[in-house]
Scaffold this motif. Structure first.
Motif, mmCIF file in Angstrom:
data_model
loop_
_atom_site.group_PDB
_atom_site.id
_atom_site.type_symbol
_atom_site.label_atom_id
_atom_site.label_comp_id
_atom_site.label_asym_id
_atom_site.label_seq_id
_atom_site.Cartn_x
_atom_site.Cartn_y
_atom_site.Cartn_z
ATOM 1 N N PRO A 36 23.717 5.239 -4.663
ATOM 2 C CA PRO A 36 24.914 4.498 -5.075
ATOM 3 C C PRO A 36 25.952 4.358 -3.963
ATOM 4 O O PRO A 36 26.795 3.460 -4.031
ATOM 5 C CB PRO A 36 25.461 5.329 -6.249
ATOM 6 N N LEU B 9 18.428 1.776 -1.169
ATOM 7 C CA LEU B 9 18.767 0.845 -2.261
ATOM 8 C C LEU B 9 19.156 1.601 -3.529
ATOM 9 O O LEU B 9 19.976 1.140 -4.320
ATOM 10 C CB LEU B 9 17.581 -0.069 -2.579
ATOM 11 N N HIS C 229 24.337 0.424 -9.351
ATOM 12 C CA HIS C 229 25.478 -0.303 -9.902
ATOM 13 C C HIS C 229 25.005 -1.426 -10.819
ATOM 14 O O HIS C 229 25.603 -1.666 -11.864
ATOM 15 C CB HIS C 229 26.344 -0.854 -8.765
ATOM 16 N N TRP C 230 23.955 -2.104 -10.426
ATOM 17 C CA TRP C 230 23.412 -3.174 -11.274
ATOM 18 C C TRP C 230 22.869 -2.600 -12.571
ATOM 19 O O TRP C 230 23.114 -3.139 -13.648
ATOM 20 C CB TRP C 230 22.311 -3.934 -10.535
ATOM 21 N N PRO D 113 22.805 -1.273 -4.036
ATOM 22 C CA PRO D 113 23.317 -1.968 -5.219
ATOM 23 C C PRO D 113 22.598 -1.594 -6.515
ATOM 24 O O PRO D 113 23.156 -1.802 -7.597
ATOM 25 C CB PRO D 113 23.045 -3.424 -4.888
#
Lengths: 288, 280
Positions: free
Chosen positions: A123, A120, A130-131, A127
């Protein structure tokens, strides 16, 4: 009467042979110079390993990280677990399903929790960076696991996710053992929701909270799995806790003598922690 | 919850809203695991942060199942966890029965020793166990892991089995013994069938504990032929070229037995096992 001994002996002998005996041997290793793959090693070196330990910056860093790791994991697990337990304590439609879902992370094997979270946080495939970048929390969608300043937080996130259900289960069981009549009586006497929480729920819950937090602290401080899986203590020992430092010393360094000295230091620290707790408890009992 | 209908509505929306956040947080990592495992390679990296996969395929599962190494790791894990579950439950049932039915000299100390072993940092026994097991031929062997995992499971499993035996009236086997059966025979024929649910739960705990263990599996068994699933997956993830798709498919497969067990026992967990669940 030898019958009870017959029933319990096999279990007891196995436990003694694989934990008690090795604990004693392990402590003795701490005073020897034992290198795996080096047959000339093994001599008695007294306190040399411990002198090295005191000069070892990685060890002191790991000690600092142990405090951060344990306090953050246990603190957030407890906070979220308490919120969950309070919300799940009253009946409402869909409770059974929500409860089962929320408790699911607890059943996931630790190594998979670690791998799942490192994916998780990666990258290329996950996501989260990126979040965080989109929210302005990061300057670029990088992997925090390779950032020496933040690497420890990867395993901490995973640990909070994994351990919260445990606190929720324990606290929920304690909540459900509080007799309903007490709440009803308080309500008749005109006590509001907050008042009832402060004067009924908290005092009833306090013993369970204290015991669970104390035991959990020891257990979390002792558990290097998430760190071993997610960062191997890296980059450059930045996310090492004492327990994972012992493991990587033994696994990568093959330096068994030094690894045992670090492990012995960990045991001593935990014993000091336990004695402090007992002392505080005695002092508090004496005051009553 | 009381108050005017409007206040009640707000309170309940808040209640469900917060719970929904927790549900999403609990499920999201697992959803992501499944999502990536089902996303075919051609859109895996180009659309890596889309919430839904554009297309779904089972190609990664085919890769994993076609990969003989993963089948071997899976087989090793099933053997190790299965034998561990049976062995530790048998030994724990015997000792749990002793704690439940007898008051004997040393009982207090034995319980104390078992509790202490639960509190000790496991890392301190890693090096000595490696040194003891090496000459005995128990490194790079499934047997070595079975012995270790069985021993580590016994204390918790014993407390669990004891609580199950405590729930069965003593009079049952006493009646059988008056009728001439030995205690052992009464235990096997009368008590054991009554504890079957407890035995199943204990076996499940031991199985899942062994299924997920990684430290000893890494250190003791470095050869691929005796690697368990966690070790295989971890070593696969540190290769130079990582294939995320198959790895996550393998992760989902590793999850299956654990999830099945969890949904069978979760209701039961909150009801009865919380007292002994302190170890986590």
């Amino acid at each position: 009467m030898f019958e009870p001994y017959l029933y319990s002996a096999p279990a007891l002998l196995l436990v003694a042979a694989t934990t008690l005996v090795p604990i004693v041997i392990g402590i003795s290793y701490a005073f020897r110079n034992i290198m795996l793959l080096d047959p000339t090693s093994g001599g008695f070196v007294g306190l040399d390993n411990f002198r090295e330990l005191l000069r070892d910056a990685s060890f002191w860093n790991a000690l600092k990280n142990t405090v951060v790791w344990t306090a953050s994991c246990v603190g957030f697990q407890f906070l979220f677990g308490l919120i969950l337990a309070l919300m799940l304590n009253r009946p409402f439609p869909g409770r059974a399903l929500i409860q089962a879902t929320i408790f699911l992370p607890w059943a996931i094997p630790t190594f998979l929790v670690g791998m799942n979270w490192s994916w998780l946080l990666n990258p290329a495939i996950g996501p989260l960076p990126h979040w965080a970048y989109a929210l302005g929390l990061m300057n670029a969608p990088d992997n925090i696991l390779s950032d020496p300043d933040y690497a420890l937080w990867g395993p901490i996130f995973a640990g909070i996710w994994w351990g919260t259900p445990f606190f929720a289960i324990t606290l929920l069981a304690a909540l459900q053992s509080i007799p309903r009549e007490i709440y009803e009586a308080a309500e008749i006497d005109g006590a509001g929701g907050l008042e009832r929480f402060r004067s009924i729920t908290l005092p009833f819950l306090a013993p369970t909270m204290v015991i669970t937090v104390l035991l959990r602290t020891i257990w979390v401080a002792n558990s290097p799995e998430l760190i071993v899986v997610m960062t191997k203590g890296g980059p450059a020992d930045a996310s090492q806790i004492v327990a994972s430092y012992v493991f990587t010393q033994a696994y990568q360094g093959l330096n068994f003598g030094y690894a045992s000295a670090v492990a012995t230091a960990l045991v001593l620290l935990l014993l000091i922690y336990a004695f402090l707790l007992i002392a505080i408890r005695q002092a508090m009992l004496g005051r009553r | 919850m009381r108050g005017s209908p409007r206040v009640r509505l707000v309170k309940w929306s808040l209640h469900y809203g917060v719970l929904l956040l927790f549900v999403v947080a609990a499920l999201f990592p697992l959803y992501w695991l499944v999502k990536i495992s089902l996303t075919p390679n051609d859109s895996l990296y180009t659309h890596s942060i889309d919430l839904w996969p554009a297309t779904i395929s089972l190609e990664h599962y085919a890769t994993v199942i076609g990969n003989s190494d993963f089948l071997l790791f899976f087989r090793n894990s099933v053997i190790v966890s299965g034998v561990t579950a049976i062995a530790s439950t048998l030994l724990a049932a015997a000792s749990g029965y002793a704690f439940s039915r007898f008051v004997f000299r040393g009982r207090y100390w034995i319980v104390g020793v078992m509790l202490v072993t639960q509190m000790f940092p496991l890392v301190i026994v890693i090096t000595p166990i490696f040194s003891i097991f090496g000459p005995l031929g128990l490194t790079n062997s499934l047997m070595g892991l079975i012995i270790i995992y069985t021993a580590f499971n016994i204390p918790f499993a014993t407390f669990l089995m004891q609580s199950f035996f405590d729930g069965i009236p003593k009079e049952l086997e006493e009646a059988a013994m008056i009728d001439g059966a030995t205690r052992f025979k009464a235990l096997l024929q009368i008590i054991a069938p009554l504890t079957l649910p407890g035995i199943a739960a204990t076996m499940g705990f031991c199985f899942t504990g062994a299924w997920g263990e990684i430290l000893f599996a890494l250190l003791l068994n470095s050869a691929a032929s005796t690697s368990t699933f966690p070790v295989g997956l971890l070593l696969y993830s540190t290769r130079a070229t990582i294939e995320f798709g198959p790895m996550m498919a393998a992760g989902v497969l590793a999850l299956l037995p654990v999830c099945i067990f969890f949904f069978l026992i979760q209701r039961y967990l909150v009801q009865g096992l919380t007292a002994g669940a302190v170890k986590g």
